[in-house]
Design a protein around this motif. Structure first.
Motif, PDB file in Angstrom:
ATOM      1  N   ALA A  26     -42.525  48.638 -11.661  1.00 49.51           N
ATOM      2  CA  ALA A  26     -43.840  47.720 -11.407  1.00 49.51           C
ATOM      3  C   ALA A  26     -43.605  46.550 -12.153  1.00 49.51           C
ATOM      4  O   ALA A  26     -43.744  45.322 -11.696  1.00 49.51           O
ATOM      5  CB  ALA A  26     -45.100  48.127 -12.094  1.00 49.51           C
ATOM      6  N   ALA A  27     -43.257  46.239 -13.474  1.00 51.64           N
ATOM      7  CA  ALA A  27     -42.779  44.988 -14.145  1.00 51.64           C
ATOM      8  C   ALA A  27     -41.610  44.448 -13.348  1.00 51.64           C
ATOM      9  O   ALA A  27     -41.788  43.235 -13.528  1.00 51.64           O
ATOM     10  CB  ALA A  27     -42.612  45.525 -15.531  1.00 51.64           C
ATOM     11  N   ALA A  28     -40.662  44.946 -12.974  1.00 48.90           N
ATOM     12  CA  ALA A  28     -39.518  44.383 -12.327  1.00 48.90           C
ATOM     13  C   ALA A  28     -39.979  43.813 -11.076  1.00 48.90           C
ATOM     14  O   ALA A  28     -39.546  42.657 -10.757  1.00 48.90           O
ATOM     15  CB  ALA A  28     -38.392  45.218 -12.060  1.00 48.90           C
ATOM     16  N   LEU A  29     -40.833  44.247 -10.303  1.00 51.09           N
ATOM     17  CA  LEU A  29     -41.124  43.908  -9.024  1.00 51.09           C
ATOM     18  C   LEU A  29     -42.325  42.784  -9.109  1.00 51.09           C
ATOM     19  O   LEU A  29     -42.297  41.613  -8.332  1.00 51.09           O
ATOM     20  CB  LEU A  29     -41.727  45.001  -8.066  1.00 51.09           C
ATOM     21  CG  LEU A  29     -40.421  45.892  -7.672  1.00 51.09           C
ATOM     22  CD1 LEU A  29     -40.779  47.161  -6.944  1.00 51.09           C
ATOM     23  CD2 LEU A  29     -39.293  45.276  -7.002  1.00 51.09           C
ATOM     24  N   GLY A 125     -34.499  35.527  -4.517  1.00 49.00           N
ATOM     25  CA  GLY A 125     -33.936  34.928  -5.919  1.00 49.00           C
ATOM     26  C   GLY A 125     -32.636  35.252  -5.993  1.00 49.00           C
ATOM     27  O   GLY A 125     -32.332  35.444  -7.060  1.00 49.00           O
ATOM     28  N   GLY A 126     -31.843  35.438  -5.088  1.00 52.57           N
ATOM     29  CA  GLY A 126     -30.493  35.505  -5.128  1.00 52.57           C
ATOM     30  C   GLY A 126     -29.982  37.117  -5.633  1.00 52.57           C
ATOM     31  O   GLY A 126     -28.824  37.269  -6.028  1.00 52.57           O
ATOM     32  N   GLU A 127     -31.195  37.896  -5.326  1.00 59.27           N
ATOM     33  CA  GLU A 127     -30.783  39.346  -5.616  1.00 59.27           C
ATOM     34  C   GLU A 127     -31.453  40.125  -4.488  1.00 59.27           C
ATOM     35  O   GLU A 127     -32.317  39.835  -3.812  1.00 59.27           O
ATOM     36  CB  GLU A 127     -31.683  39.700  -6.969  1.00 59.27           C
ATOM     37  CG  GLU A 127     -30.869  39.210  -8.372  1.00 59.27           C
ATOM     38  CD  GLU A 127     -31.626  39.659  -9.561  1.00 59.27           C
ATOM     39  OE1 GLU A 127     -30.998  39.739 -10.467  1.00 59.27           O
ATOM     40  OE2 GLU A 127     -32.819  39.734  -9.391  1.00 59.27           O
ATOM     41  N   VAL A 128     -30.898  41.709  -4.332  1.00 61.16           N
ATOM     42  CA  VAL A 128     -31.353  42.397  -3.572  1.00 61.16           C
ATOM     43  C   VAL A 128     -31.828  43.566  -4.262  1.00 61.16           C
ATOM     44  O   VAL A 128     -31.107  44.245  -5.126  1.00 61.16           O
ATOM     45  CB  VAL A 128     -30.300  42.995  -2.467  1.00 61.16           C
ATOM     46  CG1 VAL A 128     -30.611  44.173  -1.741  1.00 61.16           C
ATOM     47  CG2 VAL A 128     -29.766  41.731  -1.697  1.00 61.16           C
ATOM     48  N   HIS A 129     -33.186  43.835  -3.952  1.00 59.43           N
ATOM     49  CA  HIS A 129     -33.860  45.179  -4.780  1.00 59.43           C
ATOM     50  C   HIS A 129     -33.984  45.967  -3.942  1.00 59.43           C
ATOM     51  O   HIS A 129     -34.894  45.999  -2.799  1.00 59.43           O
ATOM     52  CB  HIS A 129     -35.114  44.616  -5.265  1.00 59.43           C
ATOM     53  CG  HIS A 129     -35.104  43.256  -6.295  1.00 59.43           C
ATOM     54  ND1 HIS A 129     -34.821  43.434  -7.528  1.00 59.43           N
ATOM     55  CD2 HIS A 129     -35.265  42.217  -5.741  1.00 59.43           C
ATOM     56  CE1 HIS A 129     -35.042  41.943  -8.074  1.00 59.43           C
ATOM     57  NE2 HIS A 129     -35.149  41.127  -7.001  1.00 59.43           N
ATOM     58  N   ALA A 130     -33.353  47.357  -4.118  1.00 63.66           N
ATOM     59  CA  ALA A 130     -33.511  48.388  -3.222  1.00 63.66           C
ATOM     60  C   ALA A 130     -34.461  49.308  -3.921  1.00 63.66           C
ATOM     61  O   ALA A 130     -34.412  49.842  -4.856  1.00 63.66           O
ATOM     62  CB  ALA A 130     -32.166  49.259  -2.975  1.00 63.66           C
TER      63      ALA A 130
END
Length: 199
Positions: A26-29, A125-130
């Protein structure tokens, strides 16, 4: 329990983050505007429950979220392996559609997993979150967020979908084949299940 894996958008060779801690997820997203929370699981709801059963079981949670977010349409989408001879074709077509990177102009993509699992890949933002979502997980992807979804080669899930607009799901496809560069649902889920079995 869910799993968040983050890589640079260039590919999965470098791991930025991997966690199954709900608070960390939750904090990362949150900084990218993505809502992640867990609802109490109703164990008496069958995996392939129909809409009436799902609405009866999760009515209080649905009403609360509708009041908070102003959703006007709620439905239930389910796809499970069966003896139906049309299942393989339906599963293949559904997976191919959502595997293409896209955005939504007019609505958020909000899903609660009643059963089964699937992975939302958020390209921000230059990343992929799975984000591997399982039973009990709610994920809210803001409109305009570039993403794709993988349900695996043998989809098995039931999800509640929330919409602000009556048009429902309308995707704007980017044409980017970025999904081809990253591990798919089957690969991530298999590794996750192995890790859980040996923990």
């Amino acid at each position: 329990m869910t799993l968040l894996t983050t890589w640079p958008e260039s590919g999965p060779e470098t791991l930025v983050r991997r966690t199954s801690d709900p608070a960390e997820i939750a904090a990362a997203l949150a900084p990218i505007g993505v809502r992640y929370e867990q609802w109490p699981v109703r164990e008496d709801v069958p995996a392939d429950a129909d809409s009436d059963t799902v609405f009866a079981a999760y009515g209080a949670e649905i009403e609360k979220l509708n009041a908070q977010e102003g959703f006007t349409t709620v439905d239930v989408l389910g796809l499970h392996p069966s003896d139906d001879p049309e299942y393989p074709a339906k599963a293949k077509a559904a997976r191919a559609k959502f595997l293409q990177e896209h955005t939504h102009d007019d609505d958020d993509e909000v899903r609660f997993f009643v059963s089964g699992s699937g992975i939302f890949y958020l390209h921000v933002g230059g990343e992929v979150h799975a984000v591997l979502c399982e039973k009990g997980d709610l994920l809210g992807v803001p409109r305009g967020t570039t993403h794709w979804f993988d349900m695996g080669t043998s989809p098995s899930f039931t999800a509640i979908r929330f919409f602000h607009e009556e048009d429902g799901w309308v995707g704007n496809f980017t044409g980017d084949r970025i999904a081809d560069r990253f591990p798919d649902f089957d690969t991530i889920d298999a590794g996750y299940q192995r890790d859980r079995a040996t923990a």
